[in-house]
Design a protein around this motif. Structure first.
Motif, short mmCIF file in Angstrom:
data_model
loop_
_atom_site.label_atom_id
_atom_site.label_comp_id
_atom_site.label_asym_id
_atom_site.label_seq_id
_atom_site.Cartn_x
_atom_site.Cartn_y
_atom_site.Cartn_z
N UNK A 264 0.86 -1.18 0.00
CA UNK A 264 0.00 0.00 0.00
C UNK A 264 0.89 1.22 0.00
N UNK A 265 0.70 2.07 -0.97
CA UNK A 265 1.50 3.29 -1.05
C UNK A 265 0.56 4.49 -1.06
N UNK B 24 2.92 22.89 -3.01
CA UNK B 24 2.67 23.22 -1.60
C UNK B 24 1.25 22.83 -1.18
N UNK B 25 0.28 23.11 -2.09
CA UNK B 25 -1.10 22.79 -1.77
C UNK B 25 -1.27 21.28 -1.57
N UNK B 26 -0.59 20.52 -2.43
CA UNK B 26 -0.63 19.06 -2.32
C UNK B 26 -0.08 18.60 -0.98
N UNK C 16 -5.35 14.42 4.55
CA UNK C 16 -5.85 13.21 3.92
C UNK C 16 -4.92 12.77 2.79
N UNK C 17 -4.64 11.47 2.77
CA UNK C 17 -3.76 10.95 1.71
C UNK C 17 -4.50 9.90 0.91
N UNK C 18 -4.16 9.83 -0.35
CA UNK C 18 -4.79 8.81 -1.20
C UNK C 18 -3.98 7.52 -1.11
N UNK C 19 -4.65 6.45 -0.68
CA UNK C 19 -3.95 5.17 -0.53
C UNK C 19 -4.16 4.33 -1.79
N UNK C 20 -3.06 3.81 -2.30
CA UNK C 20 -3.13 3.06 -3.55
C UNK C 20 -2.52 1.68 -3.33
N UNK C 21 -3.16 0.68 -3.91
CA UNK C 21 -2.61 -0.68 -3.83
C UNK C 21 -1.66 -0.92 -4.99
#
Lengths: 331, 270
Positions: free
Chosen positions: A12-13, A20-22, A29-34
């Motif tokens: 999971x990454x 900066x906004x990112x 909140x972070x987007x979790x990707x498999x």
């Protein structure tokens, strides 16, 4: 010795948008990707075999090696190495395996290699006589006796890699994982390490899994290869069969004699194959495998030939074409 | 892990740490003098401005003795090497090497931690003896070979306690990329609640009642007061038992965190 059954690993990454906004958003909140690094991989490796593990960057080679060394846990599937499940890390298992990671130093940076070896002697409980015998053998084969008492960080890259190999093999492992053992080394050091691995295999008959981006390593050391593509095992078989199956052409090189006869031109030899290069001294043609004999005969009659050479296509090119061929099955 | 291997790891780490001569002397002299100088100025001012002869049961000379001991002991309790070693191993992938070794990672790191204490131990004797000659022993201080020995045993237990407190915090690196701030937070919290920044007897009564139920007092306050002869043998034995009990409980927590964390380990590193 090594049996792998439908082994898979998913990581999971987290994705972070740029800027900066990112960065600010990712604080909340972070987007979790498999990411499926290894998918349903199965194979077996027997005693005394050196098997090459090939794949593009990110294909899952190192992940697979780490699972088989017990460093990381798989998401699914099973493996049996010397009768043990690697990631359970039974000490009896760990005493019989070794891992060389060319991109990461395993030895202690501030110590002379001799001190690190003594520590490893204690870690692996190597009897005094065996330790002395193994160390003498390994250092003499690699020609590195004088560097033993020099701090590791003061050695050259090649010398350090030789020390890493000694550290890995001091305890006489029955299974050896070699992950890029010649990376960054000059040609002489690469050759020395390859010769050493072959000599060690003859003497000790371990099972070896070799990952390398240098085709020379694979060609010299491995009769059998595994090819990973996007985490999937797309080929398990002999290196020779890959060449036969995928090398559709051979390269014919003609060294020309300058004796007044007309020099070949694209018009006079272009029908025999694809011209790779052409100058007054040399002609190089890429000819379909089935037409090589006819092409050679035609070249001998049409040109004044000093020498003629027929070669297989470059193995690296063949493997690369397999690695980059998306979605195609390999047999 | 065999005792022989444990001692060998300690010895290697001690030799490595002692090979940094400049670091040793800077750490020993500048580090100690700066910390002690600060305490002399602060507490002299506090006693002078408050007009009190005793604060928290200490007069000024005893208070300064407390800080000599706490600064020297503090280096032994915290140890120099583990501040980020475990989290770095996880974050940078250095853990790979240890996971292949047929030995316990926890004990390997603990042995390294003990080995790395040698410079701090030498500084303890160097400055401790020097201060005994330099300062008159205050009447409140009952220093004897027995109290020093009891104090050193308490410091060894405190070091173990600090090690097991830090270990699960550093294991957070299995989930978060950078957990350096957790080590800093532990250092600050344990320094405040453990008696490094000021003796616990200075705290208000209600907060001392809470501190009794926390493990931090065994890190600094307890070993120092044992050495200064303020704690009897029976009380010392009880305190030592509690220190080890805390270490065992927190050690079990650390083991559980490690077990869950290693399932997450990717071994990738930077």
């Amino acid at each position: 010795m090594i049996e792998v059954d439908r082994l898979s690993k998913t990581f999971h990454v987290y994705r972070k948008p740029p800027g900066l906004l990112g960065s600010l958003k990712s604080l909340v909140k972070r987007e979790r990707v498999e990411k499926r690094a290894v998918k349903d991989v199965s194979f077996r490796i027997g005693e005394g075999e050196i098997v090459g593990l090939l794949g593009a960057n990110g294909a899952g080679k190192t992940t697979l090696t780490k699972m088989l060394a017990g460093i990381i846990h798989p998401t699914a599937g099973d493996a049996d190495v010397l009768g043990y499940r690697p990631w359970e890390r039974d000490d009896r298992f760990r005493r019989q395996i070794a891992l060389v990671m060319g991109q990461k130093a395993q030895l202690w940076w501030d110590l002379p290699a001799a001190d690190s070896f003594l520590l490893l002697k204690e870690i692996y409980r190597i009897p005094d006589a065996t330790y002395r015998e193994n160390l003498a053998y390994l250092t003499s084969v690699l020609g590195i006796e004088k560097e033993l008492t020099i701090q590791l960080r003061r050695l050259s890259l090649g010398e350090r890699m030789k020390m890493e190999l000694i550290a890995t093999l001091l305890h006489g492992p029955r299974v050896v994982y070699l992950d890029e053992p010649t990376i960054g080394l000059d040609l002489t050091a690469q050759r020395a390490i390859r010769n050493f691995i072959l000599a060690y295999r003859e003497e000790n008959r371990p099972a070896m899994l070799l990952t390398s981006h240098y085709m020379e390593d694979i060609q010299r050391l491995c009769k059998r290869i595994l090819i990973l593509r996007d985490g999937e095992l797309v080929y398990d078989g002999s290196l020779a069969r890959v060449v036969e199956r995928y090398a559709t052409h051979k390269v014919v090189t003609v060294h020309l004699r300058r004796d007044g006869k007309d020099c070949p031109t694209p018009q006079t030899v272009g029908d025999l194959g694809e011209i790779v290069s052409l100058d007054p001294d040399t002609l190089k043609l890429r000819v379909p495998r089935g037409e090589v004999a006819d092409a050679a005969a035609a070249l001998l009659s049409r040109c004044s030939v000093a020498d003629l050479l027929i070669e297989e296509a470059d193995v690296g090119d063949i493997i690369e074409s397999i690695l980059t061929a998306r979605g195609e099955s390999v047999s | 892990m065999s005792p022989r291997l444990f001692l060998h790891i300690m010895s290697v780490e001690a030799r490595t740490k002692m090979s940094y001569r400049v670091d040793f002397w800077i750490n020993a002299v500048v580090g100690f003098l700066a910390s002690f100088g600060l305490m002399v100025f602060v507490w002299s001012a506090v006693f002078r401005e408050s007009g009190e002869v005793r604060i928290g049961g200490y007069d000024l000379p005893t208070m300064l003795f407390y800080f000599v001991a706490v600064i020297l002991y503090g280096k032994l309790v915290r140890g120099p090497q583990l501040q980020g070693a475990v989290s770095s191993d996880i974050y940078e992938g250095g853990l790979n090497r240890y996971l292949v070794f047929p030995t316990s990672y926890f004990l390997f790191k603990y042995a390294q931690n003990l080995g790395s204490l040698l410079p701090a131990l030498m500084q303890l004797f160097l400055f401790g003896i020097w201060f005994l000659f330099l300062l008159d022993l205050p009447p409140d201080v009952e220093l004897s070979p027995l109290t020093v020995l009891m104090g050193l045993v308490s410091v060894a237990a405190a070091n173990l306690l600090y090690f097991v407190l830090l270990f699960p915090l550093q294991c957070a690196a299995f989930w978060a990329d950078n957990v350096w701030s957790l080590s800093v937070a532990l250092r600050f919290v344990s320094g405040l609640l453990g008696g490094f920044l000021l003796p616990l007897s200075v705290f208000p009564e209600w907060s001392r009642e809470i501190l009794v139920w926390l493990p931090f007092r065994f890190l600094y306050d307890f070993p120092v007061n044992v050495s200064l002869g303020k704690i009897g043998v029976l009380e010392w034995l009880a305190g030592l038992g509690l220190t080890l009990a805390w270490a065992a409980v927190i050690g079990l927590v650390g083991r559980a965190v490690w077990k869950r964390g290693e399932l997450q380990y990717s071994g990738i590193g930077i």
